[in-house]
Design a protein around this motif. Structure first.
Motif, PDB file in Angstrom:
ATOM      1  N   ASP A 143      -0.851   6.679 -11.321  1.00  0.00           N
ATOM      2  CA  ASP A 143      -1.605   5.985 -12.527  1.00  0.00           C
ATOM      3  C   ASP A 143      -1.490   7.164 -13.905  1.00  0.00           C
ATOM      4  O   ASP A 143      -0.885   8.114 -13.204  1.00  0.00           O
ATOM      5  CB  ASP A 143      -2.964   6.491 -11.906  1.00  0.00           C
ATOM      6  CG  ASP A 143      -4.449   5.939 -12.612  1.00  0.00           C
ATOM      7  OD1 ASP A 143      -4.504   5.051 -13.103  1.00  0.00           O
ATOM      8  OD2 ASP A 143      -4.332   6.551 -13.955  1.00  0.00           O
ATOM      9  N   TYR A 171       3.423   4.461  -6.856  1.00  0.00           N
ATOM     10  CA  TYR A 171       3.333   4.485  -8.654  1.00  0.00           C
ATOM     11  C   TYR A 171       2.527   5.453  -8.707  1.00  0.00           C
ATOM     12  O   TYR A 171       1.385   6.204  -7.723  1.00  0.00           O
ATOM     13  CB  TYR A 171       1.743   2.705  -8.882  1.00  0.00           C
ATOM     14  CG  TYR A 171       1.014   2.574  -9.618  1.00  0.00           C
ATOM     15  CD1 TYR A 171       1.578   2.747 -11.309  1.00  0.00           C
ATOM     16  CD2 TYR A 171       0.066   3.358  -9.994  1.00  0.00           C
ATOM     17  CE1 TYR A 171       1.635   2.499 -12.264  1.00  0.00           C
ATOM     18  CE2 TYR A 171      -0.698   2.828 -11.045  1.00  0.00           C
ATOM     19  CZ  TYR A 171      -0.122   2.774 -12.417  1.00  0.00           C
ATOM     20  OH  TYR A 171      -0.555   2.287 -13.187  1.00  0.00           O
ATOM     21  N   GLY A 192      -5.339   5.778  -6.159  1.00  0.00           N
ATOM     22  CA  GLY A 192      -5.166   4.550  -5.487  1.00  0.00           C
ATOM     23  C   GLY A 192      -4.655   3.573  -6.338  1.00  0.00           C
ATOM     24  O   GLY A 192      -4.791   2.262  -5.623  1.00  0.00           O
ATOM     25  N   ALA A 193      -4.861   3.443  -6.954  1.00  0.00           N
ATOM     26  CA  ALA A 193      -4.236   1.941  -8.232  1.00  0.00           C
ATOM     27  C   ALA A 193      -3.197   1.402  -8.118  1.00  0.00           C
ATOM     28  O   ALA A 193      -1.566   3.052  -7.244  1.00  0.00           O
ATOM     29  CB  ALA A 193      -3.976   3.102  -9.702  1.00  0.00           C
ATOM     30  N   ASN A 194      -2.354   0.810  -8.240  1.00  0.00           N
ATOM     31  CA  ASN A 194      -0.821   0.361  -8.118  1.00  0.00           C
ATOM     32  C   ASN A 194      -0.468  -0.951  -8.513  1.00  0.00           C
ATOM     33  O   ASN A 194      -1.299  -1.529  -8.737  1.00  0.00           O
ATOM     34  CB  ASN A 194      -1.591  -0.467  -6.477  1.00  0.00           C
ATOM     35  CG  ASN A 194       0.134  -1.100  -5.419  1.00  0.00           C
ATOM     36  OD1 ASN A 194       0.999  -1.530  -6.636  1.00  0.00           O
ATOM     37  ND2 ASN A 194       0.510  -0.667  -4.712  1.00  0.00           N
ATOM     38  N   GLU A 195       0.337  -0.368  -9.845  1.00  0.00           N
ATOM     39  CA  GLU A 195       0.330  -1.304 -10.737  1.00  0.00           C
ATOM     40  C   GLU A 195       1.983  -1.693 -10.903  1.00  0.00           C
ATOM     41  O   GLU A 195       2.471  -1.690 -11.993  1.00  0.00           O
ATOM     42  CB  GLU A 195       0.072  -1.071 -12.519  1.00  0.00           C
ATOM     43  CG  GLU A 195      -1.854  -0.860 -12.109  1.00  0.00           C
ATOM     44  CD  GLU A 195      -1.536  -1.200 -13.720  1.00  0.00           C
ATOM     45  OE1 GLU A 195      -1.564  -1.381 -14.590  1.00  0.00           O
ATOM     46  OE2 GLU A 195      -3.361  -0.208 -13.572  1.00  0.00           O
ATOM     47  N   LYS A 222       0.241  -0.538  -0.428  1.00  0.00           N
ATOM     48  CA  LYS A 222       0.569   0.072   0.143  1.00  0.00           C
ATOM     49  C   LYS A 222       0.292   1.278   0.309  1.00  0.00           C
ATOM     50  O   LYS A 222       0.467   2.412  -0.281  1.00  0.00           O
ATOM     51  CB  LYS A 222      -1.119   0.222   1.422  1.00  0.00           C
ATOM     52  CG  LYS A 222      -1.762  -0.692   1.391  1.00  0.00           C
ATOM     53  CD  LYS A 222      -3.153  -0.728   1.701  1.00  0.00           C
ATOM     54  CE  LYS A 222      -4.104  -1.900   2.052  1.00  0.00           C
ATOM     55  NZ  LYS A 222      -4.894  -2.000   0.404  1.00  0.00           N
ATOM     56  N   ASP A 240       0.655   3.032  -3.703  1.00  0.00           N
ATOM     57  CA  ASP A 240      -0.265   3.632  -4.270  1.00  0.00           C
ATOM     58  C   ASP A 240      -0.409   4.915  -4.438  1.00  0.00           C
ATOM     59  O   ASP A 240       0.459   4.983  -3.603  1.00  0.00           O
ATOM     60  CB  ASP A 240      -1.637   3.527  -3.243  1.00  0.00           C
ATOM     61  CG  ASP A 240      -2.247   1.637  -3.032  1.00  0.00           C
ATOM     62  OD1 ASP A 240      -1.335   0.512  -3.156  1.00  0.00           O
ATOM     63  OD2 ASP A 240      -2.519   1.177  -1.727  1.00  0.00           O
ATOM     64  N   CYS A 241      -1.103   5.147  -6.475  1.00  0.00           N
ATOM     65  CA  CYS A 241      -0.717   6.141  -6.523  1.00  0.00           C
ATOM     66  C   CYS A 241      -1.281   7.625  -5.308  1.00  0.00           C
ATOM     67  O   CYS A 241      -2.502   6.801  -4.981  1.00  0.00           O
ATOM     68  CB  CYS A 241      -1.529   6.322  -7.570  1.00  0.00           C
ATOM     69  SG  CYS A 241      -1.742   7.810  -8.863  1.00  0.00           S
ATOM     70  N   GLN A 242      -0.760   7.918  -5.524  1.00  0.00           N
ATOM     71  CA  GLN A 242      -1.094   9.610  -4.629  1.00  0.00           C
ATOM     72  C   GLN A 242      -2.933   9.713  -4.998  1.00  0.00           C
ATOM     73  O   GLN A 242      -3.623  10.803  -3.963  1.00  0.00           O
ATOM     74  CB  GLN A 242      -0.384  10.169  -4.044  1.00  0.00           C
ATOM     75  CG  GLN A 242       0.237   9.420  -2.824  1.00  0.00           C
ATOM     76  CD  GLN A 242       2.200  10.187  -3.248  1.00  0.00           C
ATOM     77  OE1 GLN A 242       1.665  11.862  -3.589  1.00  0.00           O
ATOM     78  NE2 GLN A 242       2.963  10.430  -2.096  1.00  0.00           N
TER      79      GLN A 242
END
Length: 117
Positions: free
Chosen positions: A48, A46, A17-20, A9, A12-14
């Motif tokens: 997005d 990450y 919330g995405a995370n790849e 976590k 996660d993108c700030q």
């Protein structure tokens, strides 16, 4: 994926919330943390492609953060920064950016490059 020093976590993108994040990158970063011997905070993982920083780029979605192969590590002193950069270079992180308060590391597919902000 199980990491010794980080929670997924943290990456996660700030903004979305995405995370790849790339599992290979995360394993390498976990090893970097082990070699440094002190804890560090991830300030950006990450991003997005819609993230405001990525969207401003001339070629959106092509940044290493958007590719899931980069992280910014907060530093609290020059000596911490030195240790992170030293190990990142030895371990083959190919992108290393040095700022006053953070070190960017990535696994771009190029020769090793280092820059300052």
């Amino acid at each position: 994926m199980q990491m010794q020093y980080f929670d997924i976590k943290e990456f996660d993108c700030q903004e979305t919330g995405a995370n790849e994040m790339s599992p290979f990158f995360l394993e390498k970063l976990d090893e970097l943390r082990h070699k440094c011997g002190f804890p560090f905070k991830i300030t950006s993982g990450y991003r997005d492609p819609s993230h405001s920083i990525e969207a401003r780029k001339t070629r959106p979605g092509t940044g290493t953060h958007a590719m899931g192969i980069a992280a910014d590590i907060q530093i609290n002193s020059g000596s911490e920064g030195y240790v992170i950069v030293k190990w990142a270079m030895e371990m083959g992180f190919n992108g290393i950016g040095i700022a006053k308060n953070f070190i960017h590391v990535d696994t771009r597919n190029t020769v090793q490059v280092i820059w300052t902000y």
